[in-house]
Design an enzyme around this catalytic site. Structure first.
Site, PDB file in Angstrom:
ATOM      1  N   HIS A  89      21.752  70.025  35.153  1.00  0.00           N
ATOM      2  CA  HIS A  89      20.442  69.781  35.754  1.00  0.00           C
ATOM      3  C   HIS A  89      19.592  68.991  34.770  1.00  0.00           C
ATOM      4  O   HIS A  89      19.516  69.320  33.593  1.00  0.00           O
ATOM      5  CB  HIS A  89      19.734  71.110  36.079  1.00  0.00           C
ATOM      6  CG  HIS A  89      18.386  70.891  36.685  1.00  0.00           C
ATOM      7  ND1 HIS A  89      18.203  70.682  38.031  1.00  0.00           N
ATOM      8  CD2 HIS A  89      17.157  70.784  36.119  1.00  0.00           C
ATOM      9  CE1 HIS A  89      16.928  70.484  38.270  1.00  0.00           C
ATOM     10  NE2 HIS A  89      16.266  70.538  37.129  1.00  0.00           N
ATOM     11  N   ASP A 168      11.152  79.803  46.119  1.00  0.00           N
ATOM     12  CA  ASP A 168      10.833  78.687  45.229  1.00  0.00           C
ATOM     13  C   ASP A 168      10.418  77.458  46.026  1.00  0.00           C
ATOM     14  O   ASP A 168       9.507  76.736  45.625  1.00  0.00           O
ATOM     15  CB  ASP A 168      12.015  78.333  44.319  1.00  0.00           C
ATOM     16  CG  ASP A 168      11.706  77.077  43.530  1.00  0.00           C
ATOM     17  OD1 ASP A 168      10.761  77.134  42.720  1.00  0.00           O
ATOM     18  OD2 ASP A 168      12.335  76.032  43.763  1.00  0.00           O
ATOM     19  N   ARG A 175       2.600  74.540  44.251  1.00  0.00           N
ATOM     20  CA  ARG A 175       2.272  74.089  42.892  1.00  0.00           C
ATOM     21  C   ARG A 175       2.032  72.586  42.856  1.00  0.00           C
ATOM     22  O   ARG A 175       1.166  72.102  42.123  1.00  0.00           O
ATOM     23  CB  ARG A 175       3.419  74.458  41.934  1.00  0.00           C
ATOM     24  CG  ARG A 175       3.482  75.944  41.624  1.00  0.00           C
ATOM     25  CD  ARG A 175       4.801  76.295  40.968  1.00  0.00           C
ATOM     26  NE  ARG A 175       5.044  75.498  39.784  1.00  0.00           N
ATOM     27  CZ  ARG A 175       6.242  75.108  39.367  1.00  0.00           C
ATOM     28  NH1 ARG A 175       7.338  75.467  40.014  1.00  0.00           N
ATOM     29  NH2 ARG A 175       6.371  74.378  38.288  1.00  0.00           N
ATOM     30  N   SER A 190      11.678  78.340  38.463  1.00  0.00           N
ATOM     31  CA  SER A 190      11.962  77.525  39.645  1.00  0.00           C
ATOM     32  C   SER A 190      13.359  76.893  39.543  1.00  0.00           C
ATOM     33  O   SER A 190      14.204  77.028  40.433  1.00  0.00           O
ATOM     34  CB  SER A 190      10.876  76.439  39.748  1.00  0.00           C
ATOM     35  OG  SER A 190      11.258  75.412  40.609  1.00  0.00           O
ATOM     36  N   LYS A 194      17.267  78.404  41.470  1.00  0.00           N
ATOM     37  CA  LYS A 194      18.157  77.609  42.338  1.00  0.00           C
ATOM     38  C   LYS A 194      19.552  77.483  41.728  1.00  0.00           C
ATOM     39  O   LYS A 194      20.558  77.564  42.420  1.00  0.00           O
ATOM     40  CB  LYS A 194      17.543  76.225  42.564  1.00  0.00           C
ATOM     41  CG  LYS A 194      16.360  76.273  43.521  1.00  0.00           C
ATOM     42  CD  LYS A 194      15.632  74.958  43.611  1.00  0.00           C
ATOM     43  CE  LYS A 194      14.823  74.689  42.378  1.00  0.00           C
ATOM     44  NZ  LYS A 194      13.745  73.726  42.484  1.00  0.00           N
TER      45      LYS A 194
HETATM   46  N1  URA Z   1      11.997  70.936  39.181  1.00  0.00           N
HETATM   47  C1  URA Z   1      12.038  72.125  39.843  1.00  0.00           C
HETATM   48  O1  URA Z   1      12.980  72.392  40.575  1.00  0.00           O
HETATM   49  N2  URA Z   1      11.029  72.977  39.650  1.00  0.00           N
HETATM   50  C2  URA Z   1       9.979  72.724  38.856  1.00  0.00           C
HETATM   51  O2  URA Z   1       9.110  73.560  38.738  1.00  0.00           O
HETATM   52  C3  URA Z   1       9.934  71.491  38.181  1.00  0.00           C
HETATM   53  C4  URA Z   1      10.966  70.611  38.356  1.00  0.00           C
END
Ligand code: URA
Length: 430
Positions: A89, A168, A175, A190, A194
């Site tokens: 990621h 999320d 957010r 967050s 995932k």
């Molecule tokens: N990417 C995400 O999935 N969440 C965040 O809070 C920031 C970047």
């Protein structure tokens, strides 16, 4: 008729975080569940996330929040696949197309790479938008098809379904419009909710710092990396992170089809030096977690194995890897105003410029132009002569040139001294 008696009052929880206190595990579990089912209102959650933004969270609270968001939806499990799974990621950057060469490169070593990706919003591009510039390629596939492809060719890059960590999804959208994105506990929970819900056995994080990154300061990026590595490790996912420099755009292209072209060049053993350097570093990290620390990743880029895996990956999702990529109807070249060395090329303005040309979207529902973006002809440290092309703007709509040029104004400089760039990978966190 029976009514549910809620165990907490949301306003009490807001007051705890407003006063820099810590929420209990039971309070966090309830909060995330109650927000997902619509009992906690958006305005209450906005106040709470702003209090968290200002006052932070303890490590235990961040872990509780991550686990509660995982429990808000489905989880995937690749245990019976017969292959090790490793994901990567990136926290997002300008010209960051690394997933494209990286996923097939790692898959060429027999490892499965489940890359659930998103679309871009703002100045950082989305991996799905890039791949969608390949004729026929489909981002949405079923969980069963994803599993089949992972068992077969290995690498899958697809849209994350709304079933994974739905809390999320809701919280991130909130957010985004309340100025509470750039907050380490919230970003870490967050991203990791995932990734853990996705069911990967191992995970490598590319945490960016510098002008084109979400979090610009290296100290803060280090803290974000540490927080996410701890969350992954605590959840049983072998996790490491690389801190990487995002002051200068990655590679020579920014924009969807332009970035696919550069990724294919990298898969053919060429491509810009920084793209190859970061692809190789991340592939080594992923393969080490997959139990292959001695894998010769450079050889796989040079001898066609990674390219074969790319073609299989694109075909498996309906794409034609040999089809011509879209090209923009209009281009505009910007030339060097003097001779010397390129000393500066700031990532953020170039990212915004490519976005204004149509490569990115301002609202979730907006379309992107496949061919729009910026092609750089020189990188910091290169010698340039007056009048030589420095970069080319690409778009289907020439009316976009002026605002893109405004964005990049002052974002590069030419001096008399040659500057050298440090390595892309600044640190490793494990
Ligand atoms: N990417 C995400 O999935 N969440 C965040 O809070 C920031 C970047």
């Amino acid at each position: 008729m029976t009514t549910t008696v809620e165990p907490f009052d949301t306003v009490d929880l807001i007051r705890v975080k407003r006063g820099s206190g810590a929420l209990s595990t039971a309070q966090i579990d309830w909060l995330i569940d109650a927000y997902t089912r619509g009992y906690v209102a958006d305005e209450q959650m906005s106040a709470l996330t702003m209090a968290i933004f200002l006052n932070g969270m303890e490590r235990r609270e961040i872990r509780d929040m991550t686990l509660a968001m995982i429990r808000s939806g489905e989880t995937m499990d690749f245990a019976g696949l017969g292959k090790t799974t490793v994901d990567k990621h990136s926290t997002g950057g300008v010209g960051d197309k690394i997933t494209l060469p990286l996923a097939p490169l790692v898959a060429s070593f027999g490892v499965a790479v489940p890359q659930l990706s998103g679309r871009g919003l703002g100045h950082t591009g989305g991996t799905l938008d890039k791949l969608e510039s390949i004729p026929g390629w489909q981002a949405s596939i079923s969980n069963e098809r994803m599993r089949e492809i992972m068992a077969d060719s290995g690498a899958v890059v697809c849209a994350a379904g709304s079933g994974l960590a739905p809390a999320d999804g809701k919280l991130y959208a909130l957010r985004d419009i309340t100025g509470t994105v750039e907050c380490i506990p919230l970003i870490a929970s967050s991203i990791m909710s995932k990734k853990i819900a996705e069911g990967t056995a191992a995970l490598v994080l590319d945490v960016k710092f510098g002008s084109g990154a979400f979090i610009q300061d290296i100290e803060q990026s280090r803290l974000l990396a540490r927080t996410m590595v701890d969350l992954g490790t605590d959840a049983g996912v072998a996790t490491t992170a690389l801190l990487t420099d995002m002051n200068v755009p990655l590679g020579l292209t920014i924009g969807n089809a332009l970035e696919v072209r550069e990724s294919v060049e990298t898969l053919a053993g060429g491509g810009p030096a920084d793209i190859r350097e970061l692809t190789v570093a991340l592939a080594r990290e992923m393969l080490t977690l997959a139990g292959q620390p001695d894998a010769d990743v450079e050889a796989a880029l040079d001898d066609g194995r990674a390219m074969d895996a790319w073609k299989a990956m694109i075909r498996a999702q309906g794409g034609d890897p040999d089809a011509a990529l879209p090209t923009a109807r209009e281009t505009h070249v910007v030339t060097a105003e003097r001779s010397g060395y390129l000393t500066e090329q700031r990532a953020l303005p170039f990212g915004v410029g490519a976005w204004r040309l149509g490569a990115g979207r301002a609202r979730k529902q907006d379309p992107v132009q496949a061919a729009a973006g910026i092609e750089l002809h020189a990188k910091p440290g290169d010698a340039v002569t007056a009048g030589q092309p420095l970069f080319t703007l690409h778009t289907d709509e020439p009316a976009r040139f002026d605002r893109a040029l405004e964005a990049v104004q002052g974002a590069w400089s030419i001096g008399d001294e040659r500057t050298t760039r440090g390595p892309i990978v600044a640190e490793r966190v494990s």
